[in-house]
Write a protein that holds these residues in place. Structure first.
Motif, PDB file in Angstrom:
ATOM      1  N   ASN A 149     -46.358   0.221   4.836  1.00 22.80           N
ATOM      2  CA  ASN A 149     -45.529   0.412   3.634  1.00 22.80           C
ATOM      3  C   ASN A 149     -44.146   0.949   3.965  1.00 22.80           C
ATOM      4  OD1 ASN A 149     -47.658  -0.396   1.868  1.00 22.80           O
ATOM      5  ND2 ASN A 149     -48.560   1.641   2.083  1.00 22.80           N
ATOM      6  N   ASN A 150     -43.579   0.493   5.087  1.00 21.82           N
ATOM      7  CA  ASN A 150     -42.238   0.882   5.540  1.00 21.82           C
ATOM      8  C   ASN A 150     -42.145   2.360   5.922  1.00 21.82           C
ATOM      9  OD1 ASN A 150     -40.929  -1.692   5.094  1.00 21.82           O
ATOM     10  ND2 ASN A 150     -41.067  -1.249   2.906  1.00 21.82           N
ATOM     11  N   CYS A 151     -43.285   3.030   6.125  1.00 25.34           N
ATOM     12  CA  CYS A 151     -43.296   4.462   6.436  1.00 25.34           C
ATOM     13  C   CYS A 151     -43.705   4.710   7.888  1.00 25.34           C
ATOM     14  CB  CYS A 151     -44.283   5.201   5.538  1.00 25.34           C
ATOM     15  SG  CYS A 151     -43.834   5.210   3.790  1.00 25.34           S
ATOM     16  N   ASN A 152     -43.068   5.709   8.502  1.00 27.03           N
ATOM     17  CA  ASN A 152     -43.551   6.179   9.799  1.00 27.03           C
ATOM     18  C   ASN A 152     -44.248   7.519   9.612  1.00 27.03           C
ATOM     19  OD1 ASN A 152     -41.604   8.303   9.889  1.00 27.03           O
ATOM     20  ND2 ASN A 152     -40.102   6.961  10.873  1.00 27.03           N
ATOM     21  N   THR A 153     -44.784   8.077  10.673  1.00 33.65           N
ATOM     22  CA  THR A 153     -45.592   9.298  10.564  1.00 33.65           C
ATOM     23  C   THR A 153     -44.796  10.459   9.989  1.00 33.65           C
ATOM     24  OG1 THR A 153     -46.818   8.560  12.517  1.00 33.65           O
ATOM     25  CG2 THR A 153     -47.151  10.836  11.812  1.00 33.65           C
ATOM     26  N   ARG A 154     -43.569  10.658  10.443  1.00 30.78           N
ATOM     27  CA  ARG A 154     -42.757  11.763   9.925  1.00 30.78           C
ATOM     28  C   ARG A 154     -42.592  11.641   8.413  1.00 30.78           C
ATOM     29  NH1 ARG A 154     -38.686  15.641  10.446  1.00 30.78           N
ATOM     30  NH2 ARG A 154     -37.044  15.384   8.900  1.00 30.78           N
ATOM     31  N   GLU A 155     -42.305  10.438   7.954  1.00 29.53           N
ATOM     32  CA  GLU A 155     -42.076  10.247   6.523  1.00 29.53           C
ATOM     33  C   GLU A 155     -43.347  10.486   5.711  1.00 29.53           C
ATOM     34  OE1 GLU A 155     -38.538   6.991   7.382  1.00 29.53           O
ATOM     35  OE2 GLU A 155     -40.619   6.331   7.070  1.00 29.53           O
ATOM     36  N   VAL A 156     -44.487  10.114   6.263  1.00 26.61           N
ATOM     37  CA  VAL A 156     -45.759  10.365   5.581  1.00 26.61           C
ATOM     38  C   VAL A 156     -46.008  11.862   5.439  1.00 26.61           C
ATOM     39  CG1 VAL A 156     -48.268  10.166   5.781  1.00 26.61           C
ATOM     40  CG2 VAL A 156     -46.837   8.182   6.231  1.00 26.61           C
ATOM     41  N   VAL A 157     -45.732  12.626   6.504  1.00 23.39           N
ATOM     42  CA  VAL A 157     -45.954  14.074   6.459  1.00 23.39           C
ATOM     43  C   VAL A 157     -44.968  14.737   5.493  1.00 23.39           C
ATOM     44  CG1 VAL A 157     -46.010  16.218   7.785  1.00 23.39           C
ATOM     45  CG2 VAL A 157     -46.940  14.120   8.769  1.00 23.39           C
ATOM     46  N   LEU A 158     -43.722  14.288   5.487  1.00 22.56           N
ATOM     47  CA  LEU A 158     -42.751  14.856   4.544  1.00 22.56           C
ATOM     48  C   LEU A 158     -43.209  14.646   3.098  1.00 22.56           C
ATOM     49  CD1 LEU A 158     -39.337  13.843   6.154  1.00 22.56           C
ATOM     50  CD2 LEU A 158     -40.229  16.168   5.870  1.00 22.56           C
ATOM     51  N   LYS A 159     -43.739  13.484   2.805  1.00 26.08           N
ATOM     52  CA  LYS A 159     -44.245  13.230   1.448  1.00 26.08           C
ATOM     53  C   LYS A 159     -45.472  14.084   1.168  1.00 26.08           C
ATOM     54  CE  LYS A 159     -42.676   8.494   0.603  1.00 26.08           C
ATOM     55  NZ  LYS A 159     -43.128   7.108   0.307  1.00 26.08           N
ATOM     56  N   ARG A 160     -46.373  14.163   2.127  1.00 23.35           N
ATOM     57  CA  ARG A 160     -47.610  14.927   1.951  1.00 23.35           C
ATOM     58  C   ARG A 160     -47.341  16.402   1.721  1.00 23.35           C
ATOM     59  NH1 ARG A 160     -50.832  15.913   7.287  1.00 23.35           N
ATOM     60  NH2 ARG A 160     -49.291  17.614   7.331  1.00 23.35           N
ATOM     61  N   ASP A 161     -46.427  16.973   2.481  1.00 25.06           N
ATOM     62  CA  ASP A 161     -46.215  18.412   2.462  1.00 25.06           C
ATOM     63  C   ASP A 161     -45.131  18.856   1.487  1.00 25.06           C
ATOM     64  OD1 ASP A 161     -48.092  18.374   4.442  1.00 25.06           O
ATOM     65  OD2 ASP A 161     -46.802  19.132   6.041  1.00 25.06           O
ATOM     66  N   GLY A 162     -44.447  17.929   0.869  1.00 30.42           N
ATOM     67  CA  GLY A 162     -43.362  18.283  -0.039  1.00 30.42           C
ATOM     68  C   GLY A 162     -43.738  18.140  -1.499  1.00 30.42           C
ATOM     69  N   GLU A 163     -42.815  18.522  -2.344  1.00 33.65           N
ATOM     70  CA  GLU A 163     -42.978  18.411  -3.797  1.00 33.65           C
ATOM     71  C   GLU A 163     -41.775  17.683  -4.357  1.00 33.65           C
ATOM     72  OE1 GLU A 163     -42.473  21.894  -6.635  1.00 33.65           O
ATOM     73  OE2 GLU A 163     -44.648  21.650  -6.622  1.00 33.65           O
ATOM     74  N   ASN A 164     -42.031  16.765  -5.293  1.00 32.98           N
ATOM     75  CA  ASN A 164     -40.959  15.990  -5.922  1.00 32.98           C
ATOM     76  C   ASN A 164     -40.086  15.294  -4.878  1.00 32.98           C
ATOM     77  OD1 ASN A 164     -41.777  16.882  -8.510  1.00 32.98           O
ATOM     78  ND2 ASN A 164     -40.577  18.755  -8.269  1.00 32.98           N
ATOM     79  N   VAL A 165     -40.724  14.721  -3.884  1.00 37.15           N
ATOM     80  CA  VAL A 165     -39.992  14.055  -2.809  1.00 37.15           C
ATOM     81  C   VAL A 165     -39.431  12.730  -3.304  1.00 37.15           C
ATOM     82  CG1 VAL A 165     -40.140  13.082  -0.491  1.00 37.15           C
ATOM     83  CG2 VAL A 165     -41.409  15.169  -1.053  1.00 37.15           C
ATOM     84  N   GLN A 166     -38.127  12.580  -3.159  1.00 29.25           N
ATOM     85  CA  GLN A 166     -37.447  11.341  -3.513  1.00 29.25           C
ATOM     86  C   GLN A 166     -37.108  10.596  -2.218  1.00 29.25           C
ATOM     87  OE1 GLN A 166     -37.057  10.593  -6.872  1.00 29.25           O
ATOM     88  NE2 GLN A 166     -38.269  12.478  -7.081  1.00 29.25           N
ATOM     89  N   THR A 167     -37.174   9.256  -2.287  1.00 27.81           N
ATOM     90  CA  THR A 167     -36.899   8.466  -1.096  1.00 27.81           C
ATOM     91  C   THR A 167     -35.714   7.528  -1.332  1.00 27.81           C
ATOM     92  OG1 THR A 167     -38.376   6.638  -1.694  1.00 27.81           O
ATOM     93  CG2 THR A 167     -39.366   8.530  -0.563  1.00 27.81           C
TER      94      THR A 167
END
Length: 214
Positions: free
Chosen positions: A74-92
């Motif tokens: 889904n166009n995501c790498n591991t860092r981006e997955v963790v940022l989404k998982r560990d953040g709140e209201n994450v905008q891309t």
């Protein structure tokens, strides 16, 4: 929008330098949340099972031998997955790269609203893994460790704190937030257990001391 301000906080832990934390008022940001590690009793058992061995050499080591951040779909790498998982209201950016959000670092309670202020920490550092047995692994196995979303190996934290940690083990560095030491020790032991990595004498002693207090 919540009120945002910054203040300078001196972190007195290991070699960590003073760092600037952005504090967000009027909101409860998400706590970084990797997969829950085993409970304390299990961690003690795993620690006792770790092979005690002096750390090996760093000869031949490079971060490139632990490929990261790998494609997670889904166009995501591991860092981006963790940022989404560990953040709140994450905008891309419309693909997967985080452009804004709120991240609370479990290591120091720093709160950040820019993804660039957040590092993804390898709980067991890659250089530490190399010295503890990963030197003998295949590249595919090292890539698995470096991108492991299943175990408690990756966590979004304050970049300065992560840089202060470097490749130190728990005998030489622990998170500035002392109430997180038990969780950190459980995470560390769990990862070393899962991957069959060794631990040196002082590392095992430091971990035992922490877990015995939990």
């Amino acid at each position: 929008m919540p009120k945002v301000y910054a203040r300078r906080v001196t972190v007195a832990a290991g070699s960590a330098a003073a760092l600037v934390c952005t504090l967000v008022l009027g909101t409860q940001p998400a706590q970084a949340a990797p997969p829950t590690p085993p409970d304390t009793a299990t961690a003690r058992t795993y620690l006792a099972q770790l092979t005690e061995q002096a750390e090996g050499t760093l000869d031949g080591y490079s971060r490139g031998k632990f490929p990261h951040w790998s494609d997670q779909g889904n166009n995501c790498n591991t860092r981006e997955v963790v940022l989404k998982r560990d953040g709140e209201n994450v905008q891309t950016d419309g693909k997967c790269a985080a452009t804004s959000g709120t991240w609370k670092s479990a290591y120091d309670d720093g709160v950040w609203t820019k993804a660039s202020d957040v590092d993804i920490d390898h709980v067991v550092p890659l250089a530490e893994a190399w010295r503890s047995g990963a030197r003998q692994w295949t590249t595919a196995r090292r890539e698995q460790l470096a991108n492991d979303l299943t175990h408690s190996q990756l966590i979004a934290v304050t970049d300065n704190v992560n840089q202060a940690k470097g490749d130190k083990d728990p005998a030489k560095w622990l998170p500035p937030k002392t109430s997180y030491h038990c969780t950190y020790a459980r995470m560390w032991v769990s990862v070393k257990h899962v991957y069959g990595l060794t631990a040196d004498k002082t590392e095992k002693a430091a971990l035992k001391k922490i877990l015995d207090r939990c």
